[in-house]
Write an enzyme that holds these catalytic residues in place. Structure first.
Site, PDB file in Angstrom:
ATOM      1  N   HIS A 186       3.174   9.197  -1.263  1.00  0.00           N
ATOM      2  CA  HIS A 186       3.453   7.945  -1.978  1.00  0.00           C
ATOM      3  C   HIS A 186       4.684   7.288  -1.391  1.00  0.00           C
ATOM      4  O   HIS A 186       5.410   6.582  -2.069  1.00  0.00           O
ATOM      5  CB  HIS A 186       3.768   8.175  -3.451  1.00  0.00           C
ATOM      6  CG  HIS A 186       2.864   9.107  -4.152  1.00  0.00           C
ATOM      7  ND1 HIS A 186       3.069  10.463  -4.206  1.00  0.00           N
ATOM      8  CD2 HIS A 186       1.726   8.867  -4.849  1.00  0.00           C
ATOM      9  CE1 HIS A 186       2.109  11.010  -4.921  1.00  0.00           C
ATOM     10  NE2 HIS A 186       1.290  10.082  -5.313  1.00  0.00           N
ATOM     11  N   HIS A 195      11.337  -1.091 -15.688  1.00  0.00           N
ATOM     12  CA  HIS A 195      11.508  -0.405 -16.966  1.00  0.00           C
ATOM     13  C   HIS A 195      11.414  -1.368 -18.137  1.00  0.00           C
ATOM     14  O   HIS A 195      10.781  -1.051 -19.157  1.00  0.00           O
ATOM     15  CB  HIS A 195      12.863   0.324 -16.992  1.00  0.00           C
ATOM     16  CG  HIS A 195      13.094   1.066 -18.273  1.00  0.00           C
ATOM     17  ND1 HIS A 195      12.344   2.159 -18.643  1.00  0.00           N
ATOM     18  CD2 HIS A 195      13.964   0.842 -19.300  1.00  0.00           C
ATOM     19  CE1 HIS A 195      12.762   2.597 -19.824  1.00  0.00           C
ATOM     20  NE2 HIS A 195      13.742   1.818 -20.247  1.00  0.00           N
ATOM     21  N   GLY A 196      11.997  -2.540 -18.001  1.00  0.00           N
ATOM     22  CA  GLY A 196      11.942  -3.507 -19.094  1.00  0.00           C
ATOM     23  C   GLY A 196      10.510  -3.904 -19.400  1.00  0.00           C
ATOM     24  O   GLY A 196      10.082  -3.958 -20.556  1.00  0.00           O
ATOM     25  N   THR A 243       6.362   7.321 -16.318  1.00  0.00           N
ATOM     26  CA  THR A 243       6.923   8.511 -16.931  1.00  0.00           C
ATOM     27  C   THR A 243       7.539   8.203 -18.283  1.00  0.00           C
ATOM     28  O   THR A 243       7.339   8.924 -19.252  1.00  0.00           O
ATOM     29  CB  THR A 243       7.989   9.100 -15.995  1.00  0.00           C
ATOM     30  OG1 THR A 243       7.390   9.345 -14.736  1.00  0.00           O
ATOM     31  CG2 THR A 243       8.520  10.393 -16.553  1.00  0.00           C
ATOM     32  N   GLY A 280       9.438  16.755 -20.101  1.00  0.00           N
ATOM     33  CA  GLY A 280      10.152  16.056 -19.030  1.00  0.00           C
ATOM     34  C   GLY A 280      11.039  16.969 -18.217  1.00  0.00           C
ATOM     35  O   GLY A 280      11.298  16.715 -17.034  1.00  0.00           O
TER      36      GLY A 280
END
Lengths: 570, 570
Positions: free
Chosen positions: B217, B396-397, B439, B481
């Protein structure tokens, strides 16, 4: 770009060796190709497929039950030589004759055609199957001019299944012809591919553009358009094929959605997602569709869509089981590999029968002339390359030097084995074609072989036999190459040479005088041809550039004529 | 670069639909994945494989007899969500339990692990098989930290064959564990790949260089070296694997020479040509070697070599027949597609049982709080993206806004169906994970689900139950996690929140006051974390960047805590 290689010129041979090693349970290596490890039954019609390397899984990946019996691999994007094809075909032959299948490109047409002639001369029923599916390369009214692209797969698959079913040669060829007539393809390119060892791609597509109808060796297409979403691309691929739907066809189609190398599986699946709807809207029913990489072009970015309009017979052969390294369908019980020694035929050297003393003397004379030609071409290599680079890819000098050197070697060996003039010239031609490569190598090969057969090995050839040999060489070149005077190929200087030689000989002139006159006329024609050649440089289509080395080919032929004329005895 | 798509965000879903359409005779589409058209016998252990899209034939191409029973496909290079995996696993289950196989990446570990927990809670024997074959990603002494690359294929193949042979769950898992332990890979990259719709590749390799040990990736490798001939490249790929040959191993190896997308078949065959000699020199015997594309990375240029050290048992399963769209071996009689309605389980919506009046009132309160959180996160989307972009990929937002909006919707629907607080929060968590992706979406999903289960649907939850729920959410996040305080993830602000909340509640404070104190402490921790985060930008490994959105994740968690605190009733 191609990254993994050693010497670029060894790429295709190493790839062939690696393919055979990786698939040792399925194929057996022969010189320049592969045959099934478990050959079909004696008497079966054999299908040999091939062409240049760089297209895997075409053509090696197709060797297996229900598909091809053998494949022959040329250099990257270059036709295999006549001798290579001939050798692999002999290894593939099960006594039922051999179909030589290939995409319709000039070099392949020449070499496969020439190999078929040699096979037929040896009593093997050899047939030609040139796939012509690319609708972008010529109109529907010029079907025979179309190139072969991913249509290779369904045409070979259907032909292979018919052969596997035990049909005789005429029946298999009838099916093959119908499959080819029923197959159409259209392709697009997003970016070009790069040959091993080269720093720049064969062509590029401007960012944000897509090339319509491009070929699989960097041949230019019919237009470029702005890049479009997948849904529109699906329609763009399908529409030109729908335009050629035969009247009354009931809608069953074999479908190949083919990635050219860098356009990956998930992109093809996205296209297929759209195509299923479009096919249905058009009243078409895909039968065993194939979505993946089947005819690639190194790491070229692009894809093509192929349809084969099916009827009951074609559908049956399309759906029949097959088991090749790169193509499986249904269930085939894998036959055990044969114990028999496949490929011995392909390796066996021609046996030379010692000729009589006069014929041997003539053989020595021919070999000496070829030696003069080889030295002259070595001297002229750079100049011929320079002329060729103005309109072509600049490798003509190298090919002529390499081919003539090999021919001189072979002639010398034949002389030592006691060969007559005819055999010396034939074997020299084979060696020339083998080592020179490319289209002009193949043409020189068939020309010298034809000339040699006209000379024969009975004593010293007459002046008339020499002139008839020139005519035979001319006929072979025109038959296989298809070029005419004015097409800017070696034919431009060959035709006046043969014409003058025959006129002078018929008028009773001595060979040396007649030859000198013919060589002079040939040189005039070559000079004129070279000056006429347009200066198109790299923008010129590769296929056209490789066809007979326009102008440089005419120049080198005239040079050879002069060298021989200057060294003729008596 | 990826060229064929419509909206980039629809790429993976369209590819899945196209794959299922192209292979309709072999697979059946279920939501977010595919199962065999002809499922295995009842009671058989099922193998579900999966991970992000962009790796075809991994993972959809592996669905078939002798290999996987099902595959689940996430977005490009993104783990499928817990709910997607859970749904496809239910469709794949034949009553013998389900093995969840995937490459060892943070997002996959989280989501497959979380799905296994949910399956086990429903009485389905679900096991985890994380493939760890990439020797470049961690040392031999840290085997469990290694990534999964092309070793996926032999590990899944051997596991699938053991399951097909009828072994029970413990026995199949024992074989799978031995296969994974015996499998090692090493890869090189020549150039990066480009995600659909993006203009620049994930990484580049300088011209004339080759990246050693790169991931699939765009993860960076261990070094770069000058580009080398194929013969040297073969040695470079093999040497790190030979270093891990187990003592006493007899030399039998399964071998995969894998192209990553743009490195084509003939290049791989050239490498194989050299590798056959090197393997032989090392005393190794390749068993059914595979040379081709098995785990790709969009159109990345590069390749990898995988060895599985075989013994009699592993060899037997490696050589066993298999028949999947992208992998066939030997002869498998194709079973007829089942008439039964596969996939109904996967589609069935959770049935909501109406709770009592107090519980419904609590459910409305929870839904209202989630609505406040969603609005606050929508307002903060840009700011959170800006913070994330300093150290991560800046999404993320967007993920938090999308996830919380979906959670608020799901909560409102649950309220209308009469759900209690526990069910409202659990379903909100599922929706969050499903829509947020990545995630942090998965972590929020398991956290809210664990919290909801602690609250339950019996009347109004006590203050103690709320605090215990916070602890359960914390435990789920840490368990799945694996991050600790100081790792710059949301754990940094979660731990002080949970600690203070529990302390204050234990001390008898009212929920509103305890929560406000906890939120304030969480905010302090988040601010500190964000300042500590190094500014590494795009050079940072993608895997690390995507793990829990360092600093931005801590900030958004603290924000949510404050928003809830400000809106708590009473």
């Amino acid at each position: 770009m191609t990254k993994v290689f050693d010497k670029p010129e060894d790429f295709a041979a190493a790839a062939l060796a690696g393919f055979c090693a990786a698939n040792a349970d399925r194929v057996r290596a022969v010189a320049h190709g592969a045959v099934r490890a478990a050959p079909g039954p004696r008497g079966k019609v054999a299908l040999l497929v091939g062409g240049g390397s760089g297209h895997y899984p075409a053509f090696l990946g197709y060797v297996g039950t229900g598909l091809a019996d053998a494949a022959v691999a040329g250099d990257v994007f270059a036709s295999p030589s006549t001798a290579w094809i001939h050798g692999v075909a002999k290894a593939a032959n099960r006594g039922g004759g051999v179909i030589l299948g290939f995409g319709n490109y000039a070099g392949d047409v020449l070499n496969f055609g020439s190999a078929a002639e040699r096979l037929r001369a040896e009593g093997i029923d050899a047939r030609i199957l040139a796939v012509t599916d690319d609708v972008a390369s010529a109109g529907a009214d010029e079907r025979a001019k179309r190139r072969g692209v991913a249509g290779d797969l369904p045409v070979f698959k259907i032909t292979g299944a018919a052969a596997e079913a035990g049909l005789d040669m005429d029946a298999v060829m009838a099916v093959a012809g119908r499959a080819n007539d029923a197959t159409v393809s259209f392709g697009v390119a997003f970016d070009g591919c790069t040959l091993p060892g080269q720093g720049t791609p064969l062509f590029t597509v401007d960012a944000g553009q897509v090339g319509m109808g491009l070929g699989i060796h960097g041949e230019p297409g019919i237009s470029t358009r702005p890049m479009m979403p997948a849904a529109d691309l699906a329609r763009t691929l399908l529409d030109p094929l729908l335009a050629e739907r035969p009247a009354g066809q009931d809608g069953r189609v074999a479908v190949i959605l083919n990635g050219l190398g860098r356009t990956k599986y998930e992109e093809l699946f996205v296209l297929w997602h759209h195509l299923t709807g479009l096919l249905s809207d058009a009243g078409l029913t895909p039968v065993d569709p194939e979505v993946g990489e089947f005819v690639t072009s190194l790491d070229m970015a692009g894809c093509s869509l192929t349809l084969t309009w099916l009827d009951d017979e074609l559908e049956g052969y399309w759906r029949a089981p097959a088991d090749a390294p790169a193509f499986r369908k249904g269930t085939v019980a894998r036959p055990a590999a044969a114990a028999e020694d496949i490929g011995a035929d392909a390796e066996s050297a021609a046996q030379i029968v010692a000729a009589g003393p006069d014929a041997q003397a003539a053989g020595r004379c021919v070999a000496a002339l070829i030696g003069h030609v080889a030295r002259a071409l070595a001297d002229a290599e750079e100049e011929l390359g320079r002329i060729d680079a103005q309109a072509g890819d600049g490798d003509h000098g190298q090919g002529m030097a390499r081919g003539s050197a090999a021919a001189a070697d072979a002639a010398e060996k034949a002389v030592q084995a006691g060969a007559g003039a005819g055999t010396v010239l034939s074997l020299a031609g084979d060696a020339w074609a083998d080592r020179a490569g490319g289209t002009s190598g193949a043409l020189w090969g068939v020309a010298l072989r034809a000339w040699g057969q006209a000379l024969g090995d009975d004593g010293k050839p007459s002046v008339q036999a020499v002139a008839q040999g020139a005519q035979a060489a001319h006929d072979a070149i025109v038959r296989l190459g298809g070029a005419q005077v004015g097409d800017k190929t070696l034919v431009d200087s060959l035709v006046p040479f043969v014409q003058v030689l025959n006129e002078r000989v018929a008028a009773g002139e001595a060979l040396g005088i007649a030859w000198a006159a013919a060589a002079a006329r040939s040189t005039e024609a070559a000079d004129a041809t070279a000056q006429l050649t347009p200066r198109l440089g790299r923008a010129r289509p590769l296929a056209e550039r490789s066809l007979g080395h326009p102008d440089a080919g005419a120049v080198s032929l005239a040079l050879c004529a002069r060298v021989v004329g200057a060294n003729l005895p008596g």
